[in-house]
Design a protein around this motif. Structure first.
Motif, short mmCIF file in Angstrom:
data_model
loop_
_atom_site.label_atom_id
_atom_site.label_comp_id
_atom_site.label_asym_id
_atom_site.label_seq_id
_atom_site.Cartn_x
_atom_site.Cartn_y
_atom_site.Cartn_z
N LEU A 7 5.11 2.66 -10.77
CA LEU A 7 4.56 1.97 -9.07
C LEU A 7 3.74 2.77 -8.41
N GLN A 8 2.91 2.98 -7.63
CA GLN A 8 2.35 3.84 -6.79
C GLN A 8 1.71 3.23 -5.32
N VAL A 9 2.01 3.05 -4.45
CA VAL A 9 2.07 2.68 -3.57
C VAL A 9 1.20 3.47 -2.43
N ILE A 10 0.17 3.29 -1.75
CA ILE A 10 -0.53 3.92 -0.90
C ILE A 10 -0.90 3.00 0.12
N ILE A 11 -0.27 4.02 1.15
CA ILE A 11 -1.01 3.22 2.82
C ILE A 11 -1.52 4.09 3.54
N ARG A 12 -2.47 3.94 4.29
CA ARG A 12 -3.69 5.07 4.83
C ARG A 12 -3.69 3.76 6.29
#
Length: 335
Positions: free
Chosen positions: A268-273
């Motif tokens: 699972l890849q979680v990206i927060i920008r």
């Protein structure tokens, strides 16, 4: 010290059987008896009485009698080996009438194998104890980090609610319900290591309602979730501290946040920008070490991820907006 399970004992005995069979086959080959019925029977007898019977008996006796003293364990271990080797000697004499082993021969033959296998037995039990202690320590530290996060989160949320009690009681009432949902979530996950991403996002929306009430149009959040990831198990309160950190360190309005969750193979890849000032160059150069001391929320998340198996967190800055980017990867069957 942890005991050896039946499965572990069986695997160990299979390994020793392979060694014994190899040695026996070489002996057959040198004597020109490979494949004969007597040689096959002698090999089977050797596997049973030189390894299976002594080791199984010794492990069972140590566990049954509750012996913890190394000297007595080794004495019992050697006794089981001597008896097994003695029986093997009688059985071998029955197969090959010309072969005979006296008690002194058996005594000296059993010494090296008894000591060698006992050392392996103790070493493996020590290894298991170390692994168990390490897992318990990690579990305790994860719980400690999770509990240290809750007061920090509640303190910030209560400050927001306080500001609306007199100025907008109706909104304060609605936000109180959202906070109550979060509080129930804290209690429900108090002794839980993981929850579904869907559950985490539901609680995250309650917290975002409180933040939107505080910041109004100055907070813009874009959430993009792959439906295939909704059932993936993640640690509770994993995402909120990172978003809160972005809001806390924002230097311009409106604050723009992006949360994306994607399935990448078995991970699972979680990206927060965000559109904030980004991470300092010193933090990017050393990655997590400096950031561990940057603030309670984000530092706690970094430490939690560091304690998980097959999980990592990568920090960077968006080359276009210069804002901070947090990239988290977790195995989909995380536990």
């Amino acid at each position: 010290m942890p005991e050896i399970t039946k499965k572990e004992l069986f695997i160990a005995l299979l390994g020793l059987s392979f060694i014994s069979a190899t040695i026996t086959f070489l002996d057959w080959w040198q004597r020109g008896q490979a494949g004969t019925n007597d040689a096959l029977l002698a090999g089977a007898v050797a596997i049973v009485f030189l390894f299976w019977v002594p080791i199984s008996s010794a492990v069972f006796a140590i566990k049954r009698l509750g012996i913890n003293n190394i000297f007595y364990e080794l004495l019992l271990w050697f006794g089981c080996f001597y008896i097994g080797y003695r029986i093997w000697g009688f059985a071998l004499a029955g197969i090959y009438p010309g072969v005979e082993f006296g008690w002194l021969d058996v005594f000296f033959m059993s010494i090296p194998w008894a000591i060698g296998t006992y050392i392996l037995y103790r070493a493996y039990r020590a290894y298991k104890a170390l692994q168990t202690e390490r897992l318990l320590r990690q579990h305790a530290e994860l719980n400690q980090l999770k509990h240290s996060l809750h007061p920090h989160f509640l303190f910030n949320s209560l400050n927001t609610l306080t500001a609306f009690i007199t100025s907008n009681p109706k909104k304060a009432e609605l936000l109180t319900h959202d906070l109550a949902s979060v509080l129930r979530h804290i209690l429900d996950t108090n002794n839980v290591d993981t929850i579904s991403l869907k559950h985490e996002l539901m609680i995250l929306q309650k917290w975002l309602n409180i933040e939107r009430a505080r910041l109004g149009d100055d907070l813009k959040i874009d959430i993009d979730i792959d439906e295939a990831t909704l059932d993936v198990q993640i640690p509770p309160f994993l995402l909120q501290p990172i978003l809160e950190n972005s809001i806390k360190h924002a230097t311009r309005l409106p604050i723009e946040l992006t949360l994306a969750c994607r399935a990448r193979g078995s991970a699972l890849q979680v990206i927060i920008r965000d559109n904030g000032p980004g991470f300092p160059d010193t933090v990017l150069a050393t990655q997590l070490e400096n950031l561990k001391h940057s603030g309670l929320g984000l530092s706690t998340t970094i430490r939690r991820i560091g304690l998980m198996r097959h999980a990592n967190i990568q920090l960077s800055n968006n080359p276009e907006s210069k804002g901070a980017v947090v990239n988290i990867s977790l195995e989909s069957n995380h536990d």
